[in-house]
Design an enzyme around this catalytic site. Sequence first.
Site, PDB file in Angstrom:
ATOM      1  N   ASN A 206       0.844  -1.195   0.000  1.00 35.62           N
ATOM      2  CA  ASN A 206       0.000   0.000   0.000  1.00 35.62           C
ATOM      3  C   ASN A 206       0.880   1.246   0.000  1.00 35.62           C
ATOM      4  O   ASN A 206       2.103   1.144  -0.016  1.00 35.62           O
ATOM      5  CB  ASN A 206      -0.956  -0.018   1.198  1.00 35.62           C
ATOM      6  CG  ASN A 206      -0.195  -0.096   2.504  1.00 35.62           C
ATOM      7  OD1 ASN A 206       0.567   0.794   2.836  1.00 35.62           O
ATOM      8  ND2 ASN A 206      -0.371  -1.206   3.224  1.00 35.62           N
ATOM      9  N   ASP A 275      -4.254  -6.360   5.103  1.00 31.77           N
ATOM     10  CA  ASP A 275      -5.229  -7.225   5.771  1.00 31.77           C
ATOM     11  C   ASP A 275      -5.162  -8.651   5.225  1.00 31.77           C
ATOM     12  O   ASP A 275      -5.448  -9.608   5.928  1.00 31.77           O
ATOM     13  CB  ASP A 275      -6.646  -6.670   5.585  1.00 31.77           C
ATOM     14  CG  ASP A 275      -6.860  -5.418   6.429  1.00 31.77           C
ATOM     15  OD1 ASP A 275      -6.221  -5.326   7.496  1.00 31.77           O
ATOM     16  OD2 ASP A 275      -7.641  -4.537   6.018  1.00 31.77           O
ATOM     17  N   LYS A 285       8.634 -16.789 -11.128  1.00 28.69           N
ATOM     18  CA  LYS A 285       7.867 -15.650 -11.633  1.00 28.69           C
ATOM     19  C   LYS A 285       6.653 -16.153 -12.438  1.00 28.69           C
ATOM     20  O   LYS A 285       6.803 -17.019 -13.308  1.00 28.69           O
ATOM     21  CB  LYS A 285       8.783 -14.804 -12.531  1.00 28.69           C
ATOM     22  CG  LYS A 285       8.120 -13.541 -12.990  1.00 28.69           C
ATOM     23  CD  LYS A 285       9.040 -12.748 -13.885  1.00 28.69           C
ATOM     24  CE  LYS A 285       8.254 -11.649 -14.559  1.00 28.69           C
ATOM     25  NZ  LYS A 285       8.884 -11.143 -15.752  1.00 28.69           N
ATOM     26  N   PRO A 301      -2.875 -11.903  10.262  1.00 25.64           N
ATOM     27  CA  PRO A 301      -3.158 -11.616  11.679  1.00 25.64           C
ATOM     28  C   PRO A 301      -3.356 -10.119  11.872  1.00 25.64           C
ATOM     29  O   PRO A 301      -2.732  -9.318  11.169  1.00 25.64           O
ATOM     30  CB  PRO A 301      -1.898 -12.090  12.407  1.00 25.64           C
ATOM     31  CG  PRO A 301      -0.854 -12.236  11.366  1.00 25.64           C
ATOM     32  CD  PRO A 301      -1.535 -12.455  10.059  1.00 25.64           C
ATOM     33  N   ASP A 302      -4.210  -9.738  12.813  1.00 28.10           N
ATOM     34  CA  ASP A 302      -4.345  -8.328  13.168  1.00 28.10           C
ATOM     35  C   ASP A 302      -3.288  -8.048  14.236  1.00 28.10           C
ATOM     36  O   ASP A 302      -3.436  -8.435  15.403  1.00 28.10           O
ATOM     37  CB  ASP A 302      -5.758  -8.030  13.685  1.00 28.10           C
ATOM     38  CG  ASP A 302      -5.985  -6.537  13.834  1.00 28.10           C
ATOM     39  OD1 ASP A 302      -5.114  -5.863  14.432  1.00 28.10           O
ATOM     40  OD2 ASP A 302      -7.009  -6.035  13.350  1.00 28.10           O
ATOM     41  N   LYS A 333     -13.510   0.605  15.652  1.00 25.51           N
ATOM     42  CA  LYS A 333     -12.205  -0.060  15.813  1.00 25.51           C
ATOM     43  C   LYS A 333     -11.710   0.055  17.261  1.00 25.51           C
ATOM     44  O   LYS A 333     -11.101  -0.872  17.792  1.00 25.51           O
ATOM     45  CB  LYS A 333     -11.168   0.547  14.857  1.00 25.51           C
ATOM     46  CG  LYS A 333     -11.377   0.082  13.424  1.00 25.51           C
ATOM     47  CD  LYS A 333     -10.434   0.731  12.441  1.00 25.51           C
ATOM     48  CE  LYS A 333     -10.906   0.426  11.028  1.00 25.51           C
ATOM     49  NZ  LYS A 333     -10.197   1.157   9.989  1.00 25.51           N
ATOM     50  N   LYS A 337     -11.137  -3.549  18.905  1.00 22.59           N
ATOM     51  CA  LYS A 337      -9.755  -3.960  19.202  1.00 22.59           C
ATOM     52  C   LYS A 337      -9.379  -3.673  20.652  1.00 22.59           C
ATOM     53  O   LYS A 337      -8.235  -3.856  21.045  1.00 22.59           O
ATOM     54  CB  LYS A 337      -8.784  -3.269  18.240  1.00 22.59           C
ATOM     55  CG  LYS A 337      -9.100  -3.554  16.765  1.00 22.59           C
ATOM     56  CD  LYS A 337      -7.985  -3.184  15.810  1.00 22.59           C
ATOM     57  CE  LYS A 337      -8.461  -3.335  14.368  1.00 22.59           C
ATOM     58  NZ  LYS A 337      -7.390  -3.368  13.384  1.00 22.59           N
TER      59      LYS A 337
HETATM   60  N1  CTP Z   1      -3.777  -3.204  12.086  1.00 25.94           N
HETATM   61  C1  CTP Z   1      -2.888  -4.205  12.427  1.00 25.94           C
HETATM   62  N2  CTP Z   1      -2.907  -5.379  11.757  1.00 25.94           N
HETATM   63  C2  CTP Z   1      -3.757  -5.588  10.739  1.00 25.94           C
HETATM   64  C3  CTP Z   1      -4.653  -4.542  10.355  1.00 25.94           C
HETATM   65  C4  CTP Z   1      -4.622  -3.373  11.057  1.00 25.94           C
HETATM   66  O1  CTP Z   1      -2.102  -4.029  13.371  1.00 25.94           O
HETATM   67  N3  CTP Z   1      -3.747  -6.742  10.096  1.00 25.94           N
HETATM   68  C5  CTP Z   1      -3.768  -1.966  12.873  1.00 25.94           C
HETATM   69  C6  CTP Z   1      -3.241  -0.749  12.128  1.00 25.94           C
HETATM   70  O2  CTP Z   1      -1.855  -0.583  12.385  1.00 25.94           O
HETATM   71  C7  CTP Z   1      -4.073   0.379  12.738  1.00 25.94           C
HETATM   72  C8  CTP Z   1      -5.380  -0.293  13.103  1.00 25.94           C
HETATM   73  O3  CTP Z   1      -5.106  -1.676  13.192  1.00 25.94           O
HETATM   74  O4  CTP Z   1      -3.509   0.841  13.937  1.00 25.94           O
HETATM   75  C9  CTP Z   1      -6.499  -0.080  12.133  1.00 25.94           C
HETATM   76  O5  CTP Z   1      -6.062  -0.399  10.843  1.00 25.94           O
HETATM   77  P1  CTP Z   1      -7.028  -0.231   9.586  1.00 25.94           P
HETATM   78  O6  CTP Z   1      -6.333  -0.763   8.374  1.00 25.94           O
HETATM   79  O7  CTP Z   1      -7.543   1.187   9.543  1.00 25.94           O
HETATM   80  O8  CTP Z   1      -8.224  -1.115   9.991  1.00 25.94           O
HETATM   81  P2  CTP Z   1      -8.567  -2.600   9.805  1.00 25.94           P
HETATM   82  O9  CTP Z   1      -8.677  -3.226  11.163  1.00 25.94           O
HETATM   83  O10 CTP Z   1      -7.639  -3.281   8.855  1.00 25.94           O
HETATM   84  O11 CTP Z   1     -10.040  -2.490   9.179  1.00 25.94           O
HETATM   85  P3  CTP Z   1     -10.481  -2.030   7.698  1.00 25.94           P
HETATM   86  O12 CTP Z   1      -9.329  -2.381   6.775  1.00 25.94           O
HETATM   87  O13 CTP Z   1     -11.685  -2.827   7.465  1.00 25.94           O
HETATM   88  O14 CTP Z   1     -10.737  -0.550   7.779  1.00 25.94           O
END
Ligand code: CTP
Length: 401
Positions: A206, A275, A285, A301-302, A333, A337
Amino acid sequence: MKKILLGITGGIAAYKSAELLRCLQRSGAEVRVVMSEAAARFVTPLTFQALSGYPVCTDLFTADSAAGMDHIELSRWADIVLIAPATADFMAKLATGQANDVVTTVCLARSVPLFIAPAMNQWMWSNIATQDNCTVLRQRGVTILDPTEGVQACGDVGFGRMLEPQDIMQRLVENDSMRHALAGVRTLVTAGPTREPIDPVRYISNRSSGKMGYELAAALHDYGAEVVLVSGPVALETPLGVSRIQVETAQDMHQAVQQNLKECDIFIAAAAVSDYRPRDIASNKIKKSKKERIIPLVLNPDVLAEGVRTASSIFSVGFAAETEHMAKYARLKLEKKQLDMIAANDVSIEGQGFDSNQNALTVIWQGGEKTFPLMAKRDLAKQLVALIIEKYNEKSRSKNS
Ligand code: CTP
């Protein structure tokens, strides 16, 4: 902030250094002065000798032995070094490590914090060469007390006027208390994007530049914290005093956070974690063969949510980069979280957020919110960390009572 070495370089603002010296003394500091030859043409060393009560060193080779200290000893004696005014020429010398007069030599020889208060014509200040020097010096931990806007000695109106002595004093006092606000506090910051490989040459990622996370890490360090920075691939220098762990994928980031988080008190997740990742990584390749190709993705993983589960008593701060319904999604969120705080930004607005030097944030916590208008990420990081300190201290107090 008891012993201050005041360095004066050659600009008309040197006349304000006498008042500055007085201000520093009134705050209880002991001040000694070194001057460049050019500075001594604007104001005589005798003025500063009379005010400080010590001989003034202006020459490397005739360092006043009567003072019992040469320039190296002076830089060891000081708790901080303050150069005011700092000319464009002095800054250029400092940025390139030159030591050809007494002021540049004490700066190079010191191991204590260095503050500089630039003063120059507005065009000299905005010149790319001066601004590049500022960037280099900041990266090396020098605190630049940015000049203000106003009428200049040459008649121009613009940025380049040295801060008034009272304001310099104020900044030093703030900095002094700031340096201790997070002493002994261990922090972990995630920053930058992650890269999720598709094959040996391609990946999903990204637009995150990592700038906000890096500025937060630098600000935490400035406030006296120990900082571990778990960083995805970015083109940024590691901030001074910060330990960086380099990662590539979300799974790597997750692992690095899990390994380091238990020791920490504050966790700030500024990374833009992918995500999803490709379910399979091709070992060679992928060749262009079909008209349409579908890459199956699986959930990553989040890092933040899992981190908070692992270290449940940690003070946690998340980010929410949104393109619509910013506050609503950020609150969701925060709840989901189980965070202490979330900093939301609208990345659909041109010139802020991803890959920009500026940002605006709405910070939300249980029972309150605060909006920070558009500003440089460096300033925003300082202000956000100040708010985090306030809320972290409140939480610690309520835990202990
Ligand atoms: N985050 C993380 N790990 C992931 C996704 C998100 O640690 N796999 C953390 C990001 O660093 C940020 C927060 O969660 O602090 C929110 O990230 P964001 O991308 O805005 O939200 P998501 O939980 O991914 O939800 P969505 O993409 O549906 O908005």
